[in-house]
Design an enzyme around this catalytic site. Structure first.
Site, mmCIF file in Angstrom:
data_model
loop_
_atom_site.group_PDB
_atom_site.id
_atom_site.type_symbol
_atom_site.label_atom_id
_atom_site.label_comp_id
_atom_site.label_asym_id
_atom_site.label_seq_id
_atom_site.Cartn_x
_atom_site.Cartn_y
_atom_site.Cartn_z
ATOM 1 N N ARG A 126 -7.939 13.457 12.549
ATOM 2 C CA ARG A 126 -6.535 13.170 12.722
ATOM 3 C C ARG A 126 -5.707 14.325 12.726
ATOM 4 N NH1 ARG A 126 -6.057 7.570 9.526
ATOM 5 N NH2 ARG A 126 -3.991 7.813 10.303
ATOM 6 N N ARG A 135 3.070 5.986 -2.867
ATOM 7 C CA ARG A 135 4.140 6.721 -3.629
ATOM 8 C C ARG A 135 4.485 6.417 -5.050
ATOM 9 N NH1 ARG A 135 4.343 5.899 1.602
ATOM 10 N NH2 ARG A 135 5.572 6.798 3.276
ATOM 11 N N ASP A 184 1.517 -0.389 12.187
ATOM 12 C CA ASP A 184 0.229 -0.736 11.367
ATOM 13 C C ASP A 184 -0.200 -2.310 12.086
ATOM 14 O OD1 ASP A 184 -0.239 1.711 10.275
ATOM 15 O OD2 ASP A 184 0.717 0.788 8.437
ATOM 16 N N ARG A 215 -6.363 3.089 18.323
ATOM 17 C CA ARG A 215 -6.339 1.550 18.173
ATOM 18 C C ARG A 215 -6.084 1.156 19.631
ATOM 19 N NH1 ARG A 215 -3.498 0.832 12.367
ATOM 20 N NH2 ARG A 215 -5.219 0.895 11.236
ATOM 21 N N GLN A 253 4.615 9.394 6.755
ATOM 22 C CA GLN A 253 3.769 10.167 6.082
ATOM 23 C C GLN A 253 4.178 11.569 6.156
ATOM 24 O OE1 GLN A 253 -0.346 9.508 7.647
ATOM 25 N NE2 GLN A 253 -0.236 7.512 6.886
ATOM 26 N N LYS A 308 -4.739 6.712 14.729
ATOM 27 C CA LYS A 308 -4.660 5.765 13.369
ATOM 28 C C LYS A 308 -6.101 5.943 12.947
ATOM 29 C CE LYS A 308 -0.420 5.158 12.820
ATOM 30 N NZ LYS A 308 0.094 5.685 11.719
ATOM 31 N N LYS A 341 0.801 -1.452 0.036
ATOM 32 C CA LYS A 341 -0.035 0.055 0.078
ATOM 33 C C LYS A 341 0.879 1.224 -0.021
ATOM 34 C CE LYS A 341 -2.287 1.193 3.804
ATOM 35 N NZ LYS A 341 -2.184 2.511 4.327
ATOM 36 N N SER A 342 2.025 1.175 1.051
ATOM 37 C CA SER A 342 2.735 2.679 0.795
ATOM 38 C C SER A 342 3.402 2.711 -0.181
ATOM 39 C CB SER A 342 3.800 2.411 2.041
ATOM 40 O OG SER A 342 3.327 2.446 3.395
HETATM 41 C C1 S3P Z 1 2.303 5.058 6.039
HETATM 42 C C2 S3P Z 1 2.818 5.384 7.224
HETATM 43 C C3 S3P Z 1 2.321 5.039 8.582
HETATM 44 C C4 S3P Z 1 1.141 4.099 8.417
HETATM 45 C C5 S3P Z 1 0.480 4.012 7.222
HETATM 46 C C6 S3P Z 1 0.986 4.285 5.893
HETATM 47 C C7 S3P Z 1 2.823 5.579 4.751
HETATM 48 O O1 S3P Z 1 1.959 6.456 9.243
HETATM 49 O O2 S3P Z 1 0.636 3.740 9.606
HETATM 50 O O3 S3P Z 1 -0.546 3.072 7.136
HETATM 51 O O4 S3P Z 1 2.519 4.860 3.853
HETATM 52 O O5 S3P Z 1 3.796 6.412 4.855
HETATM 53 P P1 S3P Z 1 2.944 7.239 9.943
HETATM 54 O O6 S3P Z 1 4.117 6.958 9.314
HETATM 55 O O7 S3P Z 1 2.270 8.452 9.991
HETATM 56 O O8 S3P Z 1 2.824 6.444 11.323
#
Ligand code: S3P
Length: 446
Positions: free
Chosen positions: A121, A26, A324, A355, A168, A351, A21-22
């Site tokens: 958030r 990106r 996560d 959580r 993020q 989150k 996903k990340s």
């Molecule tokens: C993510 C970073 C994480 C994670 C999220 C995806 C990302 O958040 O919890 O599901 O893709 O950069 P944080 O880095 O803000 O904790």
């Protein structure tokens, strides 16, 4: 939708996981920043990545999908359109935070908004440093909606300590820092995921990552040197399987007696695999085969077999490396013998749900002995999930999947209300687990 998970006999089989996903988020952004056509294989097609693709579409970036291969027609940096309407990020903080940095880099004027939960958030964590860079961004008391105006370029370089480790936030700031007048330096208290840095280096950008000591504490420093001439090349990537999706299957196989599963080509970036270390320390039987690098990202095949687990303490930097994974980790801890303590994890309250409180609430419905702490929780594991019952996803995809995994090792069925939210990050979750021998189905309405 209510989903019901049946107590399971052993899970067996081989899985090719959908893309990370990340990395999908990106890759889509980097492809949009590139000039020309990019191709990304094993792109994750889920609720949150759809939100990202739609948002990019609103800024004039077209894409096509052929199965899970994504093609993006990048417009190049500085050429994104101003969207005609507010961009809706759904429940995806990743979309809102990292897109904000990319939009600032493009000089876009726009409003970013999201679901009721996303509006709760914290966004001050990007707004404050973005303003320090000279980016005109407004947020009501630090929460969405965010209003972004065209910046004057070059932006001001940034020296900034993030109060909380966050990939993020780091990604947002690194993308904006590409257009800064000098080197920007970000310091984090923990090792947040480094996918952005790896992708930037593939674009020839100089990004230095170092662990340094500040006032006797280890911190993680990232320095980005803006290039003389800014331009991204199209991407040709194949994404590894999502470790955070794998986590549900790893725990399922670790807690259902007799199980043995293989997860092919799973992303094993060390900033993501804290759960593996935790489970191994608990006595899990997990092996890595064929370790390799997949487009700059570590990956490998995981072989997971059932094994009795024991309780463990988790805190400090490991929290960041498994940020996560706490909902499903808690399920493993409930199935372990003995006490598990999670501390230093206040961030879990910010989150997709709170959580800490929602997890405690959901697991108590299954008679798990769990106690909430301000910065974590304590579980007295009894070697199994004590009871079946009805529980709730709290509209959190990872909580939904975790409770369904708990049902596989419970003495009677576990029903999860509002379970459909799992499609936000792992739409294949139910079919993949059922193909391994689980029985998760929708409640029949008579
Ligand atoms: C993510 C970073 C994480 C994670 C999220 C995806 C990302 O958040 O919890 O599901 O893709 O950069 P944080 O880095 O803000 O904790």
């Amino acid at each position: 939708m209510k989903l019901i998970s049946q107590p399971s006999t052993s899970l067996q089989g081989t899985v090719h996981l959908p893309g990370d996903k990340s990395l999908s988020h990106r890759a889509a952004i980097f492809a949009a920043l590139a000039q020309g056509s990019s191709r990304i294989e094993n792109f994750q097609l889920s609720g949150v990545t759809k939100v990202m693709l739609d948002a990019l579409g609103n800024m004039g970036i077209g894409h096509t999908l052929d199965g899970t291969t994504l093609s993006v027609q990048g417009k190049g940096i500085g050429h994104w359109d101003n969207p005609a309407a507010p961009i809706h990020c759904g429940g995806s903080a990743t979309t809102m935070r990292i897109l904000a940095g990319a939009m600032a880099l493009n000089g876009v004027t726009a409003t970013l908004d999201g679901s009721a939960r996303l509006r709760q958030r914290p966004m001050d964590r990007i707004v404050d440093p973005m303003r320090q860079m000279g980016i005109p961004v407004e947020a009501a008391n630090g929460f969405a909606p965010l209003h972004l105006n065209k910046s004057a370029f070059p932006l001001k370089s940034l020296h900034y300590s993030l109060p909380v480790a966050s990939a993020q936030v780091k990604t947002c700031l690194l993308l904006a820092a590409l257009a800064a007048d000098d080197t920007s330096i970000l310091v984090e208290p923990g090792p947040s995921r480094d996918h952005t840095e790896r992708l930037l280096r593939q674009q020839g950008i100089v990004v230095e990552s170092e662990i340094i000591q500040v006032n006797g504490h280890r911190v993680y420093q990232t320095a980005l040197h803006p290039p003389q001439r800014l331009g991204f090349s199209p991407l040709h990537l194949s994404l590894p399987g999502d470790f955070s999706s794998a986590a549900f299957l790893i725990v399922a196989a670790a807690i259902v007696p007799g199980s043995q599963i293989i997860l092919r080509n799973t992303g094993l970036n060390p900033t993501r695999t804290g759960l593996l270390d935790a489970l191994l320390a608990m006595g899990a039987d997990i092996r890595i085969l064929d370790p390799h690098t997949n487009n700059g990202e570590p990956a490998g095949d995981l072989v997971v077999r059932y094994s009795p687990l024991k309780g463990i303490d988790i805190g400090g930097e490991q929290v960041v490396r498994m940020i996560d994974e706490f909902p499903v980790f808690a399920v493993a801890a409930a199935c372990a013998e003995g006490k598990t303590t999670v501390y230093d994890s206040l961030e879990l309250r910010h989150k997709e749900s709170d959580r800490i409180s929602c997890l405690c609430n959901a697991l108590r419905n299954l008679n798990v002995d769990i106690t909430e702490r301000p910065d974590g929780f304590v579980i007295n594991g009894q070697g199994r999930i004590p009871g079946g019952g009805v529980t709730n996803s709290h509209h959190d995809h990872r909580l939904s999947m975790s409770m369904l995994v708990a049902g596989l090792a419970a003495p009677s069925t576990v029903a999860v209300q509002d379970a459909e939210v799992f499609t936000q990050s792992f739409p294949e979750f139910v079919s993949v687990l059922n193909a391994l021998g689980a029985e998760i189905r929708q409640e029949e309405i008579r």
